[in-house]
Write an enzyme that holds these catalytic residues in place. Structure first.
Site, PDB file in Angstrom:
ATOM      1  N   TYR A  79      -2.345  -1.076  10.214  1.00  0.00           N
ATOM      2  CA  TYR A  79      -2.342  -1.209   8.762  1.00  0.00           C
ATOM      3  C   TYR A  79      -0.957  -0.875   8.195  1.00  0.00           C
ATOM      4  O   TYR A  79      -0.415  -1.628   7.376  1.00  0.00           O
ATOM      5  CB  TYR A  79      -3.414  -0.305   8.144  1.00  0.00           C
ATOM      6  CG  TYR A  79      -3.604  -0.530   6.671  1.00  0.00           C
ATOM      7  CD1 TYR A  79      -4.347  -1.601   6.211  1.00  0.00           C
ATOM      8  CD2 TYR A  79      -3.028   0.322   5.742  1.00  0.00           C
ATOM      9  CE1 TYR A  79      -4.518  -1.822   4.845  1.00  0.00           C
ATOM     10  CE2 TYR A  79      -3.192   0.112   4.376  1.00  0.00           C
ATOM     11  CZ  TYR A  79      -3.940  -0.965   3.935  1.00  0.00           C
ATOM     12  OH  TYR A  79      -4.094  -1.176   2.590  1.00  0.00           O
ATOM     13  N   SER A  85       0.866  -1.176   0.000  1.00  0.00           N
ATOM     14  CA  SER A  85       0.000   0.000   0.000  1.00  0.00           C
ATOM     15  C   SER A  85       0.901   1.223   0.000  1.00  0.00           C
ATOM     16  O   SER A  85       2.096   1.116   0.310  1.00  0.00           O
ATOM     17  CB  SER A  85      -0.867  -0.003   1.270  1.00  0.00           C
ATOM     18  OG  SER A  85      -1.489   1.250   1.476  1.00  0.00           O
TER      19      SER A  85
END
Length: 183
Positions: free
Chosen positions: A79, A66
């Site tokens: 995350y 990401s």
């Protein structure tokens, strides 16, 4: 897979769930849940398929990280940790497999229009209005159609790229991180 297909030339590890909240707000069980999906699954799937990939004449492992595997904003501790782990795993694995026919590509998507923000887990006790505001803000940033992201990733895999930034926002953020890595 071996019985039905005989070999594997491409493995795409695209696991991703989100968990909002600061480190102090997030329960340990939820943190572990996210790490198990976003990182541990990548490692386990790679371990399971690597022997098959090594029998290919030209194989590739594609691990989806990401933009939060490049920068780590507040409120995204779990995350970001998982996606930085995917990045580090991918980079190290690429070096380990350099002398083989298995390549590794790590993907850093920016704002792809998926349901990840809407479906994010939220710690108990977080104000519902705040959650709604954050989800709406995240949704506004998730603009790239998933099909377009897929095209960019496929093109990078075809070109045997080691890293691909998906979207103009990812490119800008990656450059900003280079210019001000701590800020």
């Amino acid at each position: 897979v071996r019985r039905d297909l005989g070999r594997v030339d491409l493995l795409v590890n695209n696991a991703g769930v989100a968990l909002g909240g600061t480190f102090e707000q997030v329960r340990e069980a939820d943190f572990d849940w996210l790490i198990a999906i976003n990182f541990d699954a990548v490692v386990r799937t790679t371990r399971a398929f690597l022997p098959l990939l090594q029998t290919s004449d030209d194989a590739r492992i594609v691990n989806v990280s990401s933009i939060y595997g490049i920068v780590a904003p507040a409120g995204q501790t779990a995350y970001a940790a998982s996606k930085f782990a995917v990045r580090g795993f991918s980079n190290a694995l690429r070096h380990e497999l350099e002398a083989t026919r298995v390549g590794v590509t790590v993907v850093h998507p920016g704002g792809v229009a998926t349901a990840i923000a809407r479906s994010a887990r939220v710690p108990p006790g977080v104000d519902a209005e705040e959650v709604a505001r954050r989800r709406a803000a995240a949704d506004r940033k998730l603009r790239m159609p998933p099909e377009r992201a897929g095209e960019i990733i496929v093109r990078a895999v075809e070109r045997r790229r080691a890293r691909v930034l998906v979207g103009g926002d990812a490119v800008v953020v990656a450059w900003l991180e280079r210019l001000a890595p701590v800020g």
